[in-house]
Design an enzyme around this catalytic site. Structure first.
Site, PDB file in Angstrom:
ATOM      1  N   HIS A 109       5.247  45.230  -9.920  1.00  0.00           N
ATOM      2  CA  HIS A 109       4.537  44.002 -10.274  1.00  0.00           C
ATOM      3  C   HIS A 109       5.449  43.086 -11.079  1.00  0.00           C
ATOM      4  O   HIS A 109       6.403  43.546 -11.702  1.00  0.00           O
ATOM      5  CB  HIS A 109       3.341  44.309 -11.190  1.00  0.00           C
ATOM      6  CG  HIS A 109       2.409  45.361 -10.712  1.00  0.00           C
ATOM      7  ND1 HIS A 109       1.142  45.067 -10.247  1.00  0.00           N
ATOM      8  CD2 HIS A 109       2.526  46.709 -10.655  1.00  0.00           C
ATOM      9  CE1 HIS A 109       0.522  46.188  -9.921  1.00  0.00           C
ATOM     10  NE2 HIS A 109       1.345  47.207 -10.166  1.00  0.00           N
ATOM     11  N   GLU A 139       5.369  47.274 -14.462  1.00  0.00           N
ATOM     12  CA  GLU A 139       5.264  45.838 -14.725  1.00  0.00           C
ATOM     13  C   GLU A 139       6.633  45.321 -15.165  1.00  0.00           C
ATOM     14  O   GLU A 139       7.256  45.873 -16.075  1.00  0.00           O
ATOM     15  CB  GLU A 139       4.238  45.555 -15.816  1.00  0.00           C
ATOM     16  CG  GLU A 139       2.798  45.663 -15.372  1.00  0.00           C
ATOM     17  CD  GLU A 139       2.288  44.423 -14.641  1.00  0.00           C
ATOM     18  OE1 GLU A 139       3.058  43.435 -14.552  1.00  0.00           O
ATOM     19  OE2 GLU A 139       1.139  44.448 -14.183  1.00  0.00           O
ATOM     20  N   ASP A 147       2.853  39.086  -6.409  1.00  0.00           N
ATOM     21  CA  ASP A 147       3.956  39.734  -7.107  1.00  0.00           C
ATOM     22  C   ASP A 147       4.485  40.987  -6.397  1.00  0.00           C
ATOM     23  O   ASP A 147       3.739  41.632  -5.659  1.00  0.00           O
ATOM     24  CB  ASP A 147       3.536  40.074  -8.542  1.00  0.00           C
ATOM     25  CG  ASP A 147       2.258  40.912  -8.642  1.00  0.00           C
ATOM     26  OD1 ASP A 147       1.277  40.604  -7.946  1.00  0.00           O
ATOM     27  OD2 ASP A 147       2.246  41.876  -9.425  1.00  0.00           O
TER      28      ASP A 147
END
Length: 270
Positions: free
Chosen positions: A49, A114, A166
């Site tokens: 992500h 992330e 993303d």
């Protein structure tokens, strides 16, 4: 006098500098239910992500706030610093409503990373080299320990094409593949030729939809090039044919998809 052993939790991955715990996690589920006994569902996917927020610190705080109800297993700063937020044995809340090859609970099946980057809302800036090096090192460690197959290293946009963008077309998937992370073939050149686009109908559209479904995307085989089909084609292009992301299933897109399907067979039979 000897010092007492540290009581601080240790990261699952040596690539992570420390644990910065998020409360947002739960038990990994199997077919919607907790596993029997003391074991847990083994993750067999890795989802990447971007944070999509202007500041890394703001994104980290959100992932660790109980109010947000979102999280990921790892967080990678622009300078390559890595934190672990959720234990790998636990179900982090990073994928949301998603699908891949019949799996509808991606959170239970995956580990999520992330990557601090403003993303499309911030103009899709390039990922710093030091950050990508850290993502590669972390990903290699995770896929090695869990035996995650290359074609199951995916973008958030792959598993949720109608909702997510993303990590975006600026993310260097080819570089990751060269380092042993993820599935990739050289994208076919964009040269024109036959293409399919929104509004088209008929058996050729069914065939296109069937190819994307075969690779893993959540797509209904309707014979209509609808908004769902356009979203899937766009997500595929962001990951595998990033030179031109337009949602049109042109010859380049379909040839690249065909080559990926063929190359994956070698991964499955290896």
């Amino acid at each position: 006098m000897t010092e007492p052993p540290s009581r601080l939790p240790r990261p699952d991955s040596p690539i992570a500098k420390k644990v910065f715990a998020s409360p947002n996690h739960s038990e990994r589920l199997i077919n919607g239910a907790p596993p029997e006994g003391t074991g847990f569902r083994v993750p067999d996917m890795l989802i990447l992500h971007y944070t999509g927020m202007p500041e890394a610190g703001e994104a980290l705080n959100r992932l660790c706030s109980p109010v947000s109800e979102v999280s990921a297993h790892y967080f990678v700063f622009e300078n390559g610093h890595v934190l672990q937020l959720v234990p790998e044995a636990r179900r982090a809340w990073h994928a949301g409503i998603s699908f891949w090859l019949g799996e509808t609970d991606i959170n239970s099946a995956s580990i999520g990373i992330e990557i601090a980057n403003p993303g499309h809302p911030g103009g899709m800036p390039a990922y710093p080299d030091v950050q990508i090096a850290a993502v590669i090192a972390l990903s290699r460690d995770i896929i090695t320990r869990w035996g995650i197959r290359a074609d199951r290293v995916l973008a958030h946009s792959d598993v949720a094409p109608a909702r997510k963008l993303d990590p975006g077309e600026a993310f260097p998937w080819e570089r990751l593949n060269a380092a042993g992370v993820g599935h990739w073939v050289r994208p076919a050149d964009v040269t024109g030729g036959r293409f399919f686009s929104p509004g088209d109908r008929g058996q050729p559209i069914e065939a296109v939809q069937a190819m994307f479904a075969l690779y893993g995307y959540g797509i209904s085989i309707t014979g209509v090039y609808d908004t769902e089909t356009e979203a899937v084609v766009t997500a595929f292009q962001r990951h595998f044919r990033p030179l031109c992301v337009d949602g049109i299933a042109d010859t380049s897109t379909l040839t690249t998809l065909r080559d990926l399907i063929a190359a994956r067979q070698n991964l499955i039979t290896a």
